[in-house]
Scaffold this active site. Sequence first.
Site, PDB file in Angstrom:
ATOM      1  N   HIS A 267       6.922   6.610   5.585  1.00 55.08           N
ATOM      2  CA  HIS A 267       5.924   6.888   4.533  1.00 55.08           C
ATOM      3  C   HIS A 267       6.682   6.931   3.202  1.00 55.08           C
ATOM      4  O   HIS A 267       7.122   5.904   2.702  1.00 55.08           O
ATOM      5  CB  HIS A 267       5.215   8.195   4.904  1.00 55.08           C
ATOM      6  N   HIS A 306       2.331  -2.978   5.941  1.00 55.43           N
ATOM      7  CA  HIS A 306       1.521  -1.825   5.565  1.00 55.43           C
ATOM      8  C   HIS A 306       0.388  -1.688   6.555  1.00 55.43           C
ATOM      9  O   HIS A 306      -0.147  -2.693   7.018  1.00 55.43           O
ATOM     10  CB  HIS A 306       0.966  -2.019   4.146  1.00 55.43           C
ATOM     11  N   ASP A 362       7.019   0.094  -1.936  1.00 50.60           N
ATOM     12  CA  ASP A 362       8.366   0.657  -1.890  1.00 50.60           C
ATOM     13  C   ASP A 362       9.469  -0.384  -2.005  1.00 50.60           C
ATOM     14  O   ASP A 362      10.639  -0.042  -2.151  1.00 50.60           O
ATOM     15  CB  ASP A 362       8.568   1.423  -0.572  1.00 50.60           C
TER      16      ASP A 362
HETATM   17  C1  LIG Z   1       4.210   0.423   7.253  1.00 49.35           C
HETATM   18  C2  LIG Z   1       4.258   0.261   8.785  1.00 49.35           C
HETATM   19  C3  LIG Z   1       4.665   1.610   9.395  1.00 49.35           C
HETATM   20  C4  LIG Z   1       2.857  -0.126   9.269  1.00 49.35           C
HETATM   21  O1  LIG Z   1       2.909  -0.174  10.627  1.00 49.35           O
HETATM   22  P1  LIG Z   1       1.695  -0.592  11.562  1.00 49.35           P
HETATM   23  O2  LIG Z   1       0.458  -0.853  10.810  1.00 49.35           O
HETATM   24  O3  LIG Z   1       1.626   0.459  12.615  1.00 49.35           O
HETATM   25  O4  LIG Z   1       2.159  -1.970  12.150  1.00 49.35           O
HETATM   26  P2  LIG Z   1       2.867  -2.173  13.539  1.00 49.35           P
HETATM   27  O5  LIG Z   1       4.021  -1.240  13.695  1.00 49.35           O
HETATM   28  O6  LIG Z   1       1.796  -2.151  14.596  1.00 49.35           O
HETATM   29  O7  LIG Z   1       3.419  -3.650  13.391  1.00 49.35           O
HETATM   30  C5  LIG Z   1       2.691  -4.840  13.711  1.00 49.35           C
HETATM   31  C6  LIG Z   1       3.695  -5.936  14.042  1.00 49.35           C
HETATM   32  O8  LIG Z   1       4.477  -6.238  12.864  1.00 49.35           O
HETATM   33  C7  LIG Z   1       5.859  -5.916  13.080  1.00 49.35           C
HETATM   34  N1  LIG Z   1       6.311  -5.225  11.885  1.00 49.35           N
HETATM   35  C8  LIG Z   1       5.624  -4.336  11.121  1.00 49.35           C
HETATM   36  N2  LIG Z   1       6.334  -3.965  10.047  1.00 49.35           N
HETATM   37  C9  LIG Z   1       7.505  -4.648  10.130  1.00 49.35           C
HETATM   38  C10 LIG Z   1       8.644  -4.703   9.307  1.00 49.35           C
HETATM   39  N3  LIG Z   1       8.721  -3.968   8.195  1.00 49.35           N
HETATM   40  N4  LIG Z   1       9.674  -5.492   9.681  1.00 49.35           N
HETATM   41  C11 LIG Z   1       9.582  -6.242  10.816  1.00 49.35           C
HETATM   42  N5  LIG Z   1       8.532  -6.245  11.629  1.00 49.35           N
HETATM   43  C12 LIG Z   1       7.501  -5.464  11.290  1.00 49.35           C
HETATM   44  C13 LIG Z   1       5.887  -4.986  14.289  1.00 49.35           C
HETATM   45  O9  LIG Z   1       7.111  -5.071  14.979  1.00 49.35           O
HETATM   46  C14 LIG Z   1       4.716  -5.530  15.092  1.00 49.35           C
HETATM   47  O10 LIG Z   1       5.131  -6.729  15.718  1.00 49.35           O
HETATM   48  P3  LIG Z   1       4.636  -7.049  17.232  1.00 49.35           P
HETATM   49  O11 LIG Z   1       3.151  -7.199  17.126  1.00 49.35           O
HETATM   50  O12 LIG Z   1       5.351  -8.288  17.604  1.00 49.35           O
HETATM   51  O13 LIG Z   1       5.032  -5.860  18.047  1.00 49.35           O
HETATM   52  C15 LIG Z   1       5.255  -0.842   9.191  1.00 49.35           C
HETATM   53  O14 LIG Z   1       4.884  -2.090   8.637  1.00 49.35           O
HETATM   54  C16 LIG Z   1       6.694  -0.492   8.810  1.00 49.35           C
HETATM   55  O15 LIG Z   1       7.379   0.188   9.592  1.00 49.35           O
HETATM   56  N6  LIG Z   1       7.174  -0.969   7.640  1.00 49.35           N
HETATM   57  C17 LIG Z   1       8.493  -0.631   7.164  1.00 49.35           C
HETATM   58  C18 LIG Z   1       8.480   0.759   6.555  1.00 49.35           C
HETATM   59  C19 LIG Z   1       7.788   0.784   5.219  1.00 49.35           C
HETATM   60  O16 LIG Z   1       8.056  -0.052   4.359  1.00 49.35           O
HETATM   61  N7  LIG Z   1       6.912   1.790   5.031  1.00 49.35           N
HETATM   62  C20 LIG Z   1       6.253   2.010   3.741  1.00 49.35           C
HETATM   63  C21 LIG Z   1       4.793   1.894   3.836  1.00 49.35           C
HETATM   64  S1  LIG Z   1       4.068   2.036   2.221  1.00 49.35           S
END
Ligand SMILES: CC(C)(COP(=O)(O)OP(=O)(O)OC[C@H]1O[C@@H](n2cnc3c(N)ncnc32)[C@H](O)[C@@H]1OP(=O)(O)O)[C@@H](O)C(=O)NCCC(=O)NCCS
Length: 428
Positions: A267, A306, A362
């Site tokens: 987050h 996101h 971010d």
């Molecule tokens: C923001 C976040 C937590 C959202 O997660 P989410 O909606 O739960 O998405 P998921 O974790 O279900 O990811 C969906 C798919 O994309 C991939 N994915 C998501 N974010 C990714 C990233 N930053 N890098 C690589 N792969 C990513 C996942 O591995 C998943 O792949 P799969 O379907 O093959 O398993 C996630 O994108 C993330 O961890 N991002 C990096 C951290 C970040 O920048 N957070 C700030 C948010 S403002």
Amino acid sequence: MAETLTITDNRTGKQYEVPIHDGTIKATDLRQIKVTPDEFGMMTYDPAFMNTAACKSRITYIDGDKGVLLYRGYPIEQLAEQSDFLETAYLILFGELPSAKHYDEWKRNVMLHTMLHTNLSKLMEGFRHDAHPMGMFISTVGALSTFYPDAKDIFSAESRRLQTLRLIAKVPSIAAYCFRHSIGRPFNLPDNDLSYVGNFLNLLFRMTEPRFTVNPVLERALDVLFILHADHEQNCSTSTMRAIGSSHADPYSALAGAAAALYGPLHGGANEAVLRMLNEIGSKNNVPAFIKRVKAGEGRLMGFGHRVYKSYDPRAKIIKRMADLVFDVTGKNPLLDMALELERIALEDEYFVSRKLYPNVDFYSGLIYQAMGFPVDMFPVLFAIPRTAGWIAQWDEMLNDADQKIVRPRQIYIGSGPRDYVPKEKRR
Ligand SMILES: CC(C)(COP(=O)(O)OP(=O)(O)OC[C@H]1O[C@@H](n2cnc3c(N)ncnc32)[C@H](O)[C@@H]1OP(=O)(O)O)[C@@H](O)C(=O)NCCC(=O)NCCS
């Protein structure tokens, strides 16, 4: 004709008509679906609230597919261009843009509350020299509840208004004290003739000069970053604010909890994670190998993806433009070239394109903060300052919403059935 959803239960052959309002069915309307009368009834299973609306809100609208973000109906791009943080905070908190008179009153009242009680600064002096600023921030905001016990009167609109002023005014002071403590410098006093952000810069960076000179480009850049971070509807920290507030805890305690939720790397800690990632990658040449590792599931590309935005985060676009203005003043952040290269490759790569992974807010904010002289540990604290406006607005909305009750999700129990206690000596 009223819209309904017809559900057939093939266990019993019974049909149910469930009303649809705002494209939504009420989860409790499913409880009538039972096989036997003594059953609890049908529930929905929705870990992480992927498809559950927990409230009705008038504050922030997001269309994640189109990359739209509105505060009280106003597009984020227009606010970032024409408003300032204090005005945007007023809009988020009270629903309308202030008249010129109301804006002046609001600014004067906020600036009247910027000072911290001496005992609060003494409390902060007690933290270890290497304490993480976010840990200090969370604890100190929580401690405010002991200074303002009147905040417990959450059903008094007057008390809520006063705590709102105190919180909006004091979070920059607390944040600046966290920073000064970690670098071993004395706390500065507020200069209320400066703007909200100008005073924050004064609290952070003034040394021996009698009057701090604010750089207008950096002041504006930080103001815009604050506007972009002021609210983002029902994210993890805001849901936490609402959940804690739903037990009728005072707003300082609830806000400390919300800030704790913001601390996590998924987050508010994400921009800190972006910089750590860029430092680990080390050089532009290593970017392709890093992307390969991400695609193999060995870590994430931080600052990408996101839960809600499935297109370019509108805030990331504004921040990217802001970065150029800041770097003109501070000199270019050496990590920028690597970030641009990561973005270039990722936006063309099937893995990221098919998963709709774009840069989020971010990805670039950390580079700006670092160029402005903030250590990475301060990044989540810088996020918490403007988000305080959103947290309070959402808390206030929750308290005034007759549909809300203390938050209490259900569970599906998958543990052991009833069994008899075994004395220690008889256990294997
Ligand atoms: C923001 C976040 C937590 C959202 O997660 P989410 O909606 O739960 O998405 P998921 O974790 O279900 O990811 C969906 C798919 O994309 C991939 N994915 C998501 N974010 C990714 C990233 N930053 N890098 C690589 N792969 C990513 C996942 O591995 C998943 O792949 P799969 O379907 O093959 O398993 C996630 O994108 C993330 O961890 N991002 C990096 C951290 C970040 O920048 N957070 C700030 C948010 S403002």
